[in-house]
Scaffold this active site. Structure first.
Site, PDB file in Angstrom:
ATOM      1  N   LYS A  43       0.868  -1.170   0.000  1.00 32.28           N
ATOM      2  CA  LYS A  43       0.000   0.000   0.000  1.00 32.28           C
ATOM      3  C   LYS A  43       0.914   1.232   0.000  1.00 32.28           C
ATOM      4  O   LYS A  43       1.983   1.215   0.621  1.00 32.28           O
ATOM      5  CB  LYS A  43      -0.891   0.010   1.250  1.00 32.28           C
ATOM      6  CG  LYS A  43      -1.729   1.278   1.430  1.00 32.28           C
ATOM      7  CD  LYS A  43      -2.776   1.465   0.343  1.00 32.28           C
ATOM      8  CE  LYS A  43      -3.466   2.837   0.447  1.00 32.28           C
ATOM      9  NZ  LYS A  43      -4.403   3.047  -0.690  1.00 32.28           N
ATOM     10  N   ASN A  67     -13.372   3.890  -5.857  1.00 30.49           N
ATOM     11  CA  ASN A  67     -12.893   4.050  -4.485  1.00 30.49           C
ATOM     12  C   ASN A  67     -12.420   5.468  -4.232  1.00 30.49           C
ATOM     13  O   ASN A  67     -11.938   6.159  -5.129  1.00 30.49           O
ATOM     14  CB  ASN A  67     -11.765   3.054  -4.175  1.00 30.49           C
ATOM     15  CG  ASN A  67     -10.394   3.599  -4.514  1.00 30.49           C
ATOM     16  OD1 ASN A  67      -9.765   4.295  -3.704  1.00 30.49           O
ATOM     17  ND2 ASN A  67      -9.921   3.306  -5.716  1.00 30.49           N
ATOM     18  N   SER A  68     -12.614   5.885  -3.009  1.00 27.09           N
ATOM     19  CA  SER A  68     -12.006   7.124  -2.535  1.00 27.09           C
ATOM     20  C   SER A  68     -11.441   6.840  -1.154  1.00 27.09           C
ATOM     21  O   SER A  68     -11.987   7.259  -0.133  1.00 27.09           O
ATOM     22  CB  SER A  68     -13.028   8.253  -2.479  1.00 27.09           C
ATOM     23  OG  SER A  68     -12.371   9.442  -2.055  1.00 27.09           O
ATOM     24  N   ASN A 126       4.267   7.049  -6.039  1.00 34.21           N
ATOM     25  CA  ASN A 126       2.890   7.202  -6.522  1.00 34.21           C
ATOM     26  C   ASN A 126       2.630   8.674  -6.811  1.00 34.21           C
ATOM     27  O   ASN A 126       2.509   9.476  -5.886  1.00 34.21           O
ATOM     28  CB  ASN A 126       1.942   6.637  -5.458  1.00 34.21           C
ATOM     29  CG  ASN A 126       0.475   6.737  -5.854  1.00 34.21           C
ATOM     30  OD1 ASN A 126       0.137   7.249  -6.913  1.00 34.21           O
ATOM     31  ND2 ASN A 126      -0.385   6.235  -4.990  1.00 34.21           N
ATOM     32  N   CYS A 129      -2.448   9.542  -6.868  1.00 36.60           N
ATOM     33  CA  CYS A 129      -3.634   9.268  -6.046  1.00 36.60           C
ATOM     34  C   CYS A 129      -4.687  10.346  -6.279  1.00 36.60           C
ATOM     35  O   CYS A 129      -4.428  11.529  -6.089  1.00 36.60           O
ATOM     36  CB  CYS A 129      -3.296   9.213  -4.560  1.00 36.60           C
ATOM     37  SG  CYS A 129      -4.809   9.009  -3.583  1.00 36.60           S
ATOM     38  N   GLY A 218     -10.999  -1.672 -12.665  1.00 41.32           N
ATOM     39  CA  GLY A 218     -11.672  -2.870 -13.163  1.00 41.32           C
ATOM     40  C   GLY A 218     -11.773  -2.901 -14.671  1.00 41.32           C
ATOM     41  O   GLY A 218     -11.165  -2.098 -15.381  1.00 41.32           O
ATOM     42  N   GLY A 247      -7.644  -3.027 -15.508  1.00 39.11           N
ATOM     43  CA  GLY A 247      -8.639  -3.801 -16.232  1.00 39.11           C
ATOM     44  C   GLY A 247      -8.318  -5.265 -16.439  1.00 39.11           C
ATOM     45  O   GLY A 247      -8.913  -5.899 -17.308  1.00 39.11           O
ATOM     46  N   THR A 269      -8.650  -4.304  -8.911  1.00 35.99           N
ATOM     47  CA  THR A 269     -10.056  -4.600  -8.627  1.00 35.99           C
ATOM     48  C   THR A 269     -10.358  -6.106  -8.618  1.00 35.99           C
ATOM     49  O   THR A 269     -11.013  -6.607  -7.698  1.00 35.99           O
ATOM     50  CB  THR A 269     -10.958  -3.884  -9.656  1.00 35.99           C
ATOM     51  OG1 THR A 269     -10.799  -2.468  -9.495  1.00 35.99           O
ATOM     52  CG2 THR A 269     -12.420  -4.247  -9.454  1.00 35.99           C
TER      53      THR A 269
END
Ligand code: DHB
Length: 308
Positions: A43, A67-68, A126, A129, A218, A247, A269
């Site tokens: 994470k 998601n948030s 990252n 985000c 996804g 995906g 996902t």
């Protein structure tokens, strides 16, 4: 064989988790290590632990998600300690640490912390985000991205990749690739979730934070992911590897990411929906496709997407 390399590190398979999924705690990371996944990425860690945004903050719809989360994580020290243990118990395996912070000078602080730690493995910065209130995705700000990479590479000497948001314009592919090619990056990971979508059920949004806005993941983001993987594969120096994310629900999807030029493919996902057993299924499905085409290794077809 599904063997692949990222920089100087070798992996027995070309599939792993995407950051954010099944990687927040030592128990989750342990489950990935025991699965057929090639490795794990943690994470995204910040300097201090974070609780993240109010619940509900993840919603699934068909093979997709919104998601948030807001970067809930245990803090950098937790993940550095976890990595020290995994490296001690698996001396021949390489893992990925994902990090970010919410301001430029804090990004420098966390990168310095990693640099000075006992962890010398792969790091993913990252830059994408979409869910921290009031904080734009850094990867959409080209000048800031270049300045962060300038500062980071003035001292950082362990293998570094960046996680990018999706781009939707050819001039953005060109501009970002020109910037990335200035640096000794080990890899580029495309894509993070498609930011700030809205999913409605009945007459209401489906997640609590940000009035329902959240990152989409996804099956519905695969085509955007493939376009970004291909765009960077065809523009970046050959010594910058590509990690393809977005995906993936089947071996066929992994195959398409590899055709576009990915050296490693991440699953978000679908991993959340199916659990770590998904890696055994994806592996079987990919091997069947490779058999059908007569390919015995990833290098037989990596990047070799054909034009019509
Ligand atoms: C978070 C969510 C994402 O979709 C992402 O790409 C990065 C971080 C989060 O909110 O924690």
């Amino acid at each position: 064989t599904l063997k692949t390399n990222i920089g100087n590190d070798s992996f027995d398979s070309c599939m792993m988790n995407a950051s954010g999924v099944w990687c927040s705690t030592v128990d989750e990371l342990e489950a990935l290590v025991k699965s057929k996944a090639a490795t794990f990425v943690t994470k995204t860690a910040t300097l201090a632990p974070r609780e993240g945004n109010p619940l509900p903050r993840v919603h699934h719809f068909g093979p997709n998600s919104i998601n948030s989360s807001g970067l809930p994580n245990e803090g950098i020290d937790y993940y550095l300690a976890a990595l020290a243990n995994f490296e001690a118990t698996h001396p021949n395996r390489a893992f990925f640490l994902s990090v970010t912070e919410l301001a430029e000078d804090q990004i420098e602080t966390i990168m310095q912390r990693v640099h000075q730690s006992d962890y010398h493995g792969l790091v993913e910065l990252n830059l994408s985000c979409p869910n921290v209130i009031g904080k734009p995705q850094v990867g959409y700000d080209f000048e800031t991205t270049a300045r962060i990479l300038d500062r980071t590479f003035s001292y950082f000497d362990q293998p570094l990749g960046v996680k990018l948001p999706p781009y939707f314009d050819v001039s953005h592919f060109d501009q970002m690739a020109e910037i990335l090619n200035r640096y000794p990056l080990t890899y580029v990971n495309s894509i993070n979730s498609i930011g700030n979508g809205l999913v409605i059920e009945q007459d209401a949004v489906t997640i609590a934070p940000k009035q329902g806005y959240g990152g989409l993941g996804g099956a519905m983001i695969k085509q955007t992911a493939l376009a970004n993987v291909r765009a960077f594969y065809t523009r970046l120096k050959s010594d910058i590897a590509i990690i393809g994310t977005g995906g993936v629900t089947s071996g066929r999807d992994v195959f398409e990411h590899l055709l576009c030029g990915a050296s490693m493919v991440q699953v978000g996902t679908a991993l959340l929906q199916e659990g770590p057993a998904i890696f055994a299924r994806l592996e079987e499905e990919l091997k069947a496709i490779m058999d059908e085409y007569g390919y015995t290794s990833i290098d037989d077809f990596k990047g070799k997407l054909k034009n019509t």
